[in-house]
Design an enzyme around this catalytic site. Structure first.
Site, PDB file in Angstrom:
ATOM      1  N   HIS B  27      48.204  39.639  37.111  1.00  0.00           N
ATOM      2  CA  HIS B  27      48.412  38.404  37.696  1.00  0.00           C
ATOM      3  C   HIS B  27      49.664  37.725  37.326  1.00  0.00           C
ATOM      4  CE1 HIS B  27      46.890  36.424  34.026  1.00  0.00           C
ATOM      5  NE2 HIS B  27      47.648  35.407  34.437  1.00  0.00           N
ATOM      6  N   ASP B  57      42.881  43.105  35.694  1.00  0.00           N
ATOM      7  CA  ASP B  57      44.069  42.346  35.390  1.00  0.00           C
ATOM      8  C   ASP B  57      44.841  43.105  34.723  1.00  0.00           C
ATOM      9  OD1 ASP B  57      45.756  40.350  35.976  1.00  0.00           O
ATOM     10  OD2 ASP B  57      44.385  38.827  34.548  1.00  0.00           O
ATOM     11  N   GLY B 129      52.232  31.022  30.491  1.00  0.00           N
ATOM     12  CA  GLY B 129      53.240  31.828  30.035  1.00  0.00           C
ATOM     13  C   GLY B 129      53.010  32.999  28.959  1.00  0.00           C
ATOM     14  N   ASN B 130      51.897  32.757  28.206  1.00  0.00           N
ATOM     15  CA  ASN B 130      51.425  33.896  27.224  1.00  0.00           C
ATOM     16  C   ASN B 130      51.028  35.061  28.073  1.00  0.00           C
ATOM     17  OD1 ASN B 130      50.805  31.443  24.812  1.00  0.00           O
ATOM     18  ND2 ASN B 130      51.666  33.292  24.451  1.00  0.00           N
ATOM     19  N   SER B 131      50.417  34.955  29.315  1.00  0.00           N
ATOM     20  CA  SER B 131      49.560  35.976  29.992  1.00  0.00           C
ATOM     21  C   SER B 131      50.449  37.342  29.736  1.00  0.00           C
ATOM     22  CB  SER B 131      49.628  35.914  31.336  1.00  0.00           C
ATOM     23  OG  SER B 131      48.352  35.046  31.625  1.00  0.00           O
ATOM     24  N   LEU B 186      27.790  54.932  38.935  1.00  0.00           N
ATOM     25  CA  LEU B 186      26.348  55.263  38.797  1.00  0.00           C
ATOM     26  C   LEU B 186      25.504  55.009  40.402  1.00  0.00           C
ATOM     27  CD1 LEU B 186      24.947  54.597  35.178  1.00  0.00           C
ATOM     28  CD2 LEU B 186      24.859  56.738  36.606  1.00  0.00           C
ATOM     29  N   GLY B 187      25.782  53.834  40.750  1.00  0.00           N
ATOM     30  CA  GLY B 187      24.886  53.565  42.220  1.00  0.00           C
ATOM     31  C   GLY B 187      23.564  52.844  41.500  1.00  0.00           C
TER      32      GLY B 187
END
Lengths: 100, 385
Positions: B27, B57, B129-131, B186-187
């Protein structure tokens, strides 16, 4: 204070420094531990910070020549004002990705 | 213009030039036309995206440089709640800010941030901003990728979330190798076992993953997995949480021969399954009306039209057309459009089936329903006085 009373309290008075000594030792040990922890944090900062990067991203907005939300003074000013109010996500969102 | 954090994850020494791979959050860089990374020494370089995975992410950037060492990776599985951790990043653009805290909890899921969640919760201050920045242990090893915060103000409130490095590393390695992520499949549609469900299924195991749906022609169906099976082990390891199981299956390379330990009709059974490949958009997998007053439900047989409308199969189940407010069904989250496939483990394909099955157990004042919402099945226990 009579001599008898003094003789009665004397052993306690003599023992007091001995009893309080371990307390001082614990206090010194606590501070020493905190110093060690603080050194550990500083060491992590020293080792890892050079490999951490600050990422700045630009994307071209297509089809909007000018909007009242865009800064006429350039991106930097816009960036600062937006950054203080959590740029990507609305304030009332309870869990948000914390991108800048 | 946006900003975030990242760190050198890997360095490839080339014949002509060296490449450093930067790990960050998807992101942070999603939709970017131009990306610049700045090191602590002030060097600024242009970066390009090697690969990105919105489901977890995670994104990988590359720069032509090898000046700085890659950070050592820790083992997030060894993290303990209460352990000191350090977050480094650029909150509000304030570069290379270090904050400290502890691991507050592990295995946080169901937050609705990513498709695959298994977050480390920390009280180390994480802000916008730490992301993408690293969460580290005291040995300076990366244990997580700071990704999200819980906040009512937009800023730090003591609850931050980091993607565990074991998950991030797997994704990052795949992105570097092939530019994309392949996940195991796996379904099945699954749900956590609850004491109430255990009682309804008459099994002693209170922990495990209950199979609520098996997709047609899926690896699970081919292996013989059935609705109502309780999965207690995957690859020999104990399984107690849906999110954990889902992550483990997703991280299993397609084609891997895996085994599941299930409890079926009270008996333990080992099922061998060949993990398939999860494709994009794939998920693990009605006209007269009748009422069940005890439950507060009105249902209708699934006609072809209704089946299309509610993503179900005609003739398989009944569709809920009305839920009485305040009823046990309403409290259990059943709503208009929910398809009821089974009542007390018996298929209900008509209103008559449904009413008969509910009546049969009305003396117990408790029914076990297998319901489906938009193609996703789950078991629900309804009890009333």
């Amino acid at each position: 204070m009579s001599h008898r009373k003094l003789l009665f309290f004397l052993p306690f008075l003599l023992c007091f420094p001995l009893l309080s000594a371990p307390l001082h030792a614990v206090e010194d040990g606590g501070i020493a531990n905190l110093r060690q922890t603080s050194k550990a944090f500083a060491s992590v900062a020293r080792e890892v910070s050079p490999s951490v990067v600050f990422i700045q991203v630009e994307s071209v907005q297509k089809g909007i020549p000018f909007s009242p939300f865009q800064s006429p003074f350039g991106d930097d000013l816009l960036n600062v004002s937006l950054a203080t109010v959590s740029p990507v996500f609305p304030i009332n969102v309870s869990i948000s990705r914390n991108a800048g | 213009m946006g900003q975030g954090s990242g760190f050198v994850f890997k360095i490839d020494k080339g014949m002509l030039s060296d490449t450093s791979y930067i790990l960050t959050n998807n992101h942070v860089v999603e939709g970017a036309d131009k990306i610049r990374v700045t090191f602590q020494d002030g060097r600024e370089l242009e970066a390009k995206i090697t690969g990105a995975d919105p489901k977890s992410d995670i994104a990988i950037l590359e720069i032509e440089d090898s000046e700085h060492l890659a950070l050592p990776m820790g083992n997030s599985a060894n993290l303990e709640v209460g352990e000191w951790v350090v977050a480094v990043g650029n909150p509000f653009g304030l570069s290379h800010t270090l904050t400290v805290g502890v691991v507050s909890a592990k295995g946080r899921s169901g937050l609705g941030i990513n498709d695959y969640e298994d977050f480390i919760q920390t009280d180390a201050a994480i802000n916008p901003g730490n992301s993408g920045g690293p969460l580290l242990n005291l040995d300076g090893e990366v244990v997580g990728i700071n990704t999200a915060i819980f906040s009512r103000s937009g800023g730090y409130m003591g609850v931050g979330f980091a993607i565990p490095v074991n998950l991030a590393k797997n994704i990052a390695d795949q992105l570097i190798d092939s530019g994309e992520v392949t996940r195991g499949y796996l379904g099945i549609v699954i749900q956590n076992m609850t004491p109430e469900l255990a009682e309804s299924f008459d099994i002693d195991e209170k922990k495990g993953i209950l199979v609520a749906q098996v997709s047609e022609d899926s690896p699970a169906e081919k292996a013989g997995l059935k609705v109502g099976d309780l999965i207690v082990r995957y690859q020999g390891e104990k399984i107690t949480e849906v999110a954990d199981f889902r992550n483990r299956v997703a991280l299993t390379p397609p084609g891997t021969a895996s085994n599941l330990t299930v409890i079926r009709n009270g008996k333990r059974k080992v099922i061998n399954v060949n993990i398939g490949t999860l494709e994009d958009g794939q998920v693990a997998a009605s006209a007269s009306t009748g009422t069940a007053d005890e439950l507060g439900l009105t249902v209708q047989t699934l006609t072809a039209d209704l089946a299309r409308q509610f993503d179900a199969k005609a003739g398989q189940g009944v569709v809920v057309t009305e839920v009485k407010p305040g009823s046990v069904a309403a409290m259990a989250g059943i709503r208009n459009g929910t398809v009821i496939l089974q009542v007390n483990k018996m298929d209900v394909n008509s209103i008559a089936d449904f009413q008969r099955a509910v009546k049969k157990r009305s003396g117990d004042k408790r029914v076990l329903l297998l319901v489906s919402d938009r193609g996703m099945s789950r078991y629900v226990v309804l009890s009333w006085r």
